[in-house]
Design a protein around this motif. Sequence first.
Motif, PDB file in Angstrom:
ATOM      1  N   PRO A 151      72.487  43.841   2.563  1.00 12.21           N
ATOM      2  CA  PRO A 151      73.005  42.482   2.430  1.00 12.21           C
ATOM      3  C   PRO A 151      72.077  41.474   3.108  1.00 12.21           C
ATOM      4  N   LYS A 152      71.847  40.374   2.432  1.00 14.52           N
ATOM      5  CA  LYS A 152      70.942  39.338   2.947  1.00 14.52           C
ATOM      6  C   LYS A 152      71.649  38.505   4.002  1.00 14.52           C
ATOM      7  N   VAL A 153      71.048  38.457   5.180  1.00 11.34           N
ATOM      8  CA  VAL A 153      71.555  37.677   6.301  1.00 11.34           C
ATOM      9  C   VAL A 153      70.351  37.018   6.954  1.00 11.34           C
ATOM     10  N   GLN A 154      70.462  35.744   7.253  1.00  8.94           N
ATOM     11  CA  GLN A 154      69.353  35.004   7.869  1.00  8.94           C
ATOM     12  C   GLN A 154      69.667  34.740   9.336  1.00  8.94           C
ATOM     13  N   TYR A 155      68.785  35.184  10.245  1.00  4.41           N
ATOM     14  CA  TYR A 155      68.957  34.875  11.658  1.00  4.41           C
ATOM     15  C   TYR A 155      67.637  35.093  12.386  1.00  4.41           C
ATOM     16  N   SER A 156      67.566  34.536  13.600  1.00  2.48           N
ATOM     17  CA  SER A 156      66.361  34.670  14.430  1.00  2.48           C
ATOM     18  C   SER A 156      66.742  35.162  15.808  1.00  2.48           C
ATOM     19  N   ILE A 157      65.911  36.051  16.343  1.00  2.00           N
ATOM     20  CA  ILE A 157      66.080  36.544  17.712  1.00  2.00           C
ATOM     21  C   ILE A 157      64.718  36.504  18.373  1.00  2.00           C
TER      22      ILE A 157
END
Length: 190
Positions: A151-157
Amino acid sequence: MKRDLYCKIVQAVEEHDPWFQQRRNVAGELGLSFLQKVTTAFHMLAYNAPADSLDECLRLGESTIIESMRRFVRAVIEVFGDEYLRALNEEDIARLLAINERRGFPEMLGSIDCMHWRWKNYPTTWSGSLNDINVLHRSHLLDNLAAGEAPKVQYSINGHHYTMGYYLAYDIYLEWATFVKPIQSSVGKK
């Protein structure tokens, strides 16, 4: 399994397949109850029990037990398949992300493996039968992940941008970007 979930499944299976409904035999006596037939299937699934081990305690013949299992599985797939035995949709993904965000795991889709957690009532006869890794190998999730589909999920860490959600997993799983594993031993104070 919670009682209300059990009752929901039993009722749905009984309504879907008339074979599970209790009937009178030619002598006018009541035959097997739907609870006997459905409970047999649950017992076989939950405890990985062979049909011939249940005939005496449940008072059913081996052939009836096998037929109960076959019809139960078919009924569950036909009744619940469209809702529960399918790939995640956008609504499912949003719900899982929200639940896991509240638990302190932002952008996590789920936990694949709980083998490292202690389950005090885990039957020792189950070890090695249908544990998490064997169940995962039978699911469509692993096929999709192996094909690079998640599943496509956009986030930054820490300044790194990610485009797929992740699953918590333990050591025995493959080294894939979607499996986040625990750190076994710390190297420093961080």
